[in-house]
Design a protein around this motif. Sequence first.
Motif, mmCIF file in Angstrom:
data_model
loop_
_atom_site.group_PDB
_atom_site.id
_atom_site.type_symbol
_atom_site.label_atom_id
_atom_site.label_comp_id
_atom_site.label_asym_id
_atom_site.label_seq_id
_atom_site.Cartn_x
_atom_site.Cartn_y
_atom_site.Cartn_z
ATOM 1 N N LEU A 10 -11.411 -8.698 -0.909
ATOM 2 C CA LEU A 10 -10.124 -8.313 -0.341
ATOM 3 C C LEU A 10 -9.889 -6.819 -0.510
ATOM 4 O O LEU A 10 -10.306 -6.226 -1.513
ATOM 5 N N ASN A 11 -9.185 -6.214 0.449
ATOM 6 C CA ASN A 11 -8.753 -4.826 0.339
ATOM 7 C C ASN A 11 -7.291 -4.809 -0.108
ATOM 8 O O ASN A 11 -6.405 -5.230 0.630
ATOM 9 N N ASP A 12 -7.037 -4.323 -1.322
ATOM 10 C CA ASP A 12 -5.683 -4.402 -1.891
ATOM 11 C C ASP A 12 -4.825 -3.163 -1.619
ATOM 12 O O ASP A 12 -3.828 -2.926 -2.304
ATOM 13 N N THR A 13 -5.190 -2.364 -0.605
ATOM 14 C CA THR A 13 -4.347 -1.219 -0.268
ATOM 15 C C THR A 13 -2.948 -1.686 0.131
ATOM 16 O O THR A 13 -2.765 -2.797 0.643
ATOM 17 N N ARG A 14 -1.984 -0.825 -0.114
ATOM 18 C CA ARG A 14 -0.583 -1.134 0.220
ATOM 19 C C ARG A 14 -0.092 -0.155 1.287
ATOM 20 O O ARG A 14 -0.280 1.061 1.146
ATOM 21 N N ALA A 23 -1.505 -3.784 -3.579
ATOM 22 C CA ALA A 23 -1.199 -3.252 -4.911
ATOM 23 C C ALA A 23 -1.260 -1.730 -4.990
ATOM 24 O O ALA A 23 -0.522 -1.132 -5.761
ATOM 25 N N SER A 24 -2.124 -1.097 -4.195
ATOM 26 C CA SER A 24 -2.383 0.331 -4.347
ATOM 27 C C SER A 24 -1.839 1.101 -3.140
ATOM 28 O O SER A 24 -2.454 1.088 -2.070
ATOM 29 N N PRO A 25 -0.673 1.763 -3.249
ATOM 30 C CA PRO A 25 -0.070 2.432 -2.093
ATOM 31 C C PRO A 25 -0.966 3.541 -1.551
ATOM 32 O O PRO A 25 -1.608 4.264 -2.320
ATOM 33 N N THR A 81 -10.390 -1.152 -2.803
ATOM 34 C CA THR A 81 -9.300 -0.437 -2.141
ATOM 35 C C THR A 81 -9.875 0.519 -1.112
ATOM 36 O O THR A 81 -10.736 1.340 -1.442
ATOM 37 N N LEU A 82 -9.435 0.386 0.133
ATOM 38 C CA LEU A 82 -9.685 1.408 1.152
ATOM 39 C C LEU A 82 -8.355 1.680 1.834
ATOM 40 O O LEU A 82 -7.736 0.765 2.376
#
Length: 327
Positions: free
Chosen positions: A58-62, A166-168, A199-200
């Motif tokens: 999964l990509n957890d970018t926000r 999770a990660s803006p 994260t991307l």
Amino acid sequence: MLVSEFDYALPPELIAQHPAPHRTASRLLHLDAASGALRDLVFADFPSLLDARDVVVLNDTRVMKARLAGHKKSGGKIELLIERALGDREALALIKASHPPATGTEVLVGEIPIRIEGREGELYRVRFSQDIAGVLERLGAVPLPPYIRHAPQPDDAEHYQTVYAASPGAVAAPTAGLHFDAALLKRVEQRGAQVVKLTLHVGFGTFQPLRTDVVEEHRMHHERFSIPPATIAALAGKRVLAVGTTSLRALESSALKKDGETDLFIYPGFEFRVVNRLLTNFHLPKSTLLMLVCAFAGKENIFKAYRHAIEKRYRFFSYGDAMLIER
């Protein structure tokens, strides 16, 4: 290759303007690229296609509320799309205005001054008079894609965000992940599959059309990514299922020893080193993402699948239905 080779006709009513009533209520088209076989499923079937051989990435970018409406002191309207923060008060932004703003121009968003510091390619370096994060939270709007015709509504801030964000830092959602809720992710793990994250941060280039007629002449924008060591370790000996083209590009970039930022452009002829299965949405005609899935499954397979999806009235693009592609 010509960009025109990746065109197709899509009835405009199939462009999803709103998400499904529940995240997992979308449809799922399953493509086996080895045989070309297609199966019409629903997204709730997704866990049944997994087992202990799989690792799901999964990509957890926000998504940031990155779109700011402002005006110059002269009164002219100006819109800023904050592409990335460079510090607490400095950022790179895409700017939309009747005339390109000069260095030193002061823009007002609400009553907050933002100074244009200079040009960096297609982007502008801008300096805020207050911390960027607070300004975006109070005054920013969700940067919905241009093919979604309604103005951002309060519920878009929730719907255009994955449940595991999770990660803006993104200006667009990794939309394949929008189909998951917490209960379905739990069912994935109950099937024995391992769920890991990277994260991307999706950049402004995701909204930009190709500006060349020849595929190989296109240059991708840079996007920041990071992959935890635990995620890399989890891939060994597993079938790797990337949730979204962003997860796939991060994984394949890492395999090519790209670190921190990637401008990897994947089109037919690309040699995949990591990803075996791809969960993705349906992509725009003549887009880099359509070229990516054609590279992954074969152009003939993808165009056959898209014709089938149009015939069966699947919903397309960010708020649309999903597709699971097996290499």
